[in-house]
Design an enzyme around this catalytic site. Structure first.
Site, mmCIF file in Angstrom:
data_model
loop_
_atom_site.group_PDB
_atom_site.id
_atom_site.type_symbol
_atom_site.label_atom_id
_atom_site.label_comp_id
_atom_site.label_asym_id
_atom_site.label_seq_id
_atom_site.Cartn_x
_atom_site.Cartn_y
_atom_site.Cartn_z
ATOM 1 N N SER A 74 0.821 -1.213 0.000
ATOM 2 C CA SER A 74 0.000 0.000 0.000
ATOM 3 C C SER A 74 0.858 1.267 0.000
ATOM 4 O O SER A 74 0.471 2.278 -0.577
ATOM 5 C CB SER A 74 -0.937 0.009 1.204
ATOM 6 O OG SER A 74 -0.203 -0.094 2.407
ATOM 7 N N HIS A 75 2.010 1.231 0.661
ATOM 8 C CA HIS A 75 2.914 2.387 0.735
ATOM 9 C C HIS A 75 4.314 1.936 0.332
ATOM 10 O O HIS A 75 4.772 0.883 0.778
ATOM 11 C CB HIS A 75 2.983 2.953 2.157
ATOM 12 C CG HIS A 75 1.690 3.489 2.666
ATOM 13 N ND1 HIS A 75 0.584 2.692 2.886
ATOM 14 C CD2 HIS A 75 1.307 4.750 3.012
ATOM 15 C CE1 HIS A 75 -0.416 3.440 3.335
ATOM 16 N NE2 HIS A 75 0.005 4.687 3.423
ATOM 17 N N ASN A 76 4.968 2.745 -0.471
ATOM 18 C CA ASN A 76 6.333 2.422 -0.893
ATOM 19 C C ASN A 76 7.088 3.727 -1.112
ATOM 20 O O ASN A 76 6.676 4.562 -1.929
ATOM 21 C CB ASN A 76 6.300 1.590 -2.179
ATOM 22 C CG ASN A 76 7.684 1.080 -2.580
ATOM 23 O OD1 ASN A 76 8.650 1.225 -1.826
ATOM 24 N ND2 ASN A 76 7.780 0.493 -3.748
#
Length: 334
Positions: A89-91
């Protein structure tokens, strides 16, 4: 008024037939004014999404923060490979030898599981090293930007007790609807109840069941931080003696600018076990707060990791076939 509206919608969005009317009443303006402002803020990409925020673990998913050490000339390709996994979801690219940081979740019915998935991504990206940092203790998770400038520096973090729940097909059907970004109309939940063929009363009853059980943390608006004026985010990391972990974790969670605060494992190559994510309008603002946190806690071994690029930021889509498709694709390419 826009800043007051954004703060209100980040806090808790009403689960009612006409929620924007309720927001308008609270702000003492008309429903039409609220709808117009939100449409404008979405067009400006200040509002990212308004939907349910779920507890991944309570939905049966296994998740972790992960850090990869990737050669500079391979970063873009590695980020692209990581982003293809539906559980990321977050990178972000951060200013450290461990330079790619992402959150990873695998579905309850995953054949590979978390550990094997991370190992597979490490091979595919040619990462030099990887550390897996699951949550050992959660002190706070509350992403709420202070758009009004009126929020106190510290806030009480209350422990919430949750009811036990066994998810049914009906719960999952409602979850699939609640996770979608709502439309900016007088009755934003109308399409969902029509698809589900249930009443508003039943829809909100199930939603409140999910909230009481902690499956749904809240229903709220998430902002595009940078476009909302919060240009810096620092992942402050702290080496805390094991016996002081809980005490200092709770202490740091009280800072309003801290959105996430967790205890995580440490490694010989990574001595930090307490993580506190800070959002500010500038790097200087974040630095000042971190120095204050260091002084208050008495900790001397800590680091500040700033994100320099955002590779991916989106909500997980739960109970989605793309998780199985990714695993099948990876298995077939071996």
């Amino acid at each position: 008024m826009e800043n007051e509206l954004l703060f209100e919608m980040q806090n808790a969005f009403p689960m009612t037939q006409r929620p924007f009317e309720e927001v308008a009443d609270k702000l003492e303006i008309s429903e039409e004014e609220v709808l117009a402002m939100i449409q404008k803020l979405k067009k400006q990409k200040i509002i990212r999404q308004t939907s349910a925020i779920f507890d991944t673990k309570r939905l049966g998913y296994t998740s972790s923060l992960v850090a990869f050490k990737v050669a500079k000339d391979k970063v873009d390709q590695a980020a692209e490979i990581i982003n293809q996994h539906p559980g990321v979801s977050h990178n972000y690219l951060r200013n450290h030898d461990y330079n790619i940081w992402f959150t990873m979740a695998v579905a309850p019915d995953s054949k590979m599981g978390l550990e094997k998935t991370i190992e597979t991504l490490k091979k595919l990206t040619h990462a030099e090293d990887a550390i897996t940092l699951p949550t050992l203790k959660l002190f706070k998770i509350k992403v709420q930007m202070d758009t009004t400038g009126k929020r106190a520096k510290k806030e009480e973090v209350k422990k919430v007790l949750h009811k036990e729940i066994e998810l049914t097909k009906e719960h999952i059907a409602v979850i699939k609807e609640l996770q979608k970004d709502i439309t900016v109309t007088e009755e934003p939940f109308k399409e969902a109840i029509e698809r589900l063929d249930i009443s508003y009363e039943k829809f909100f009853e199930i939603a409140n069941e999910l909230k009481d059980a902690g499956v749904m943390r809240r229903f709220a608006t998430i902002l595009n931080h940078r476009k909302a004026g919060f240009g810096a985010n620092a992942m402050s990391v702290w080496a805390v003696p094991e016996e002081k972990g809980e005490e200092i974790g709770r202490q740091m969670a009280e800072f309003s600018a801290v959105s996430h605060c967790y205890l995580r494992p440490s490694y010989p190559s990574w001595p930090y076990n307490l993580f506190a994510m800070i959002h500010g309008k500038s790097q200087e603002e974040c630095d000042t707060l971190i120095e204050e946190m260091a002084k208050e806690s008495g900790l001397t071994e800590y680091g500040k990791l700033y994100s320099t690029r955002e590779f991916k930021k989106q909500r997980l889509v739960y109970f989605d076939d793309t998780f199985k498709e990714w695993e099948a694709q990876v298995a077939g390419s071996r």
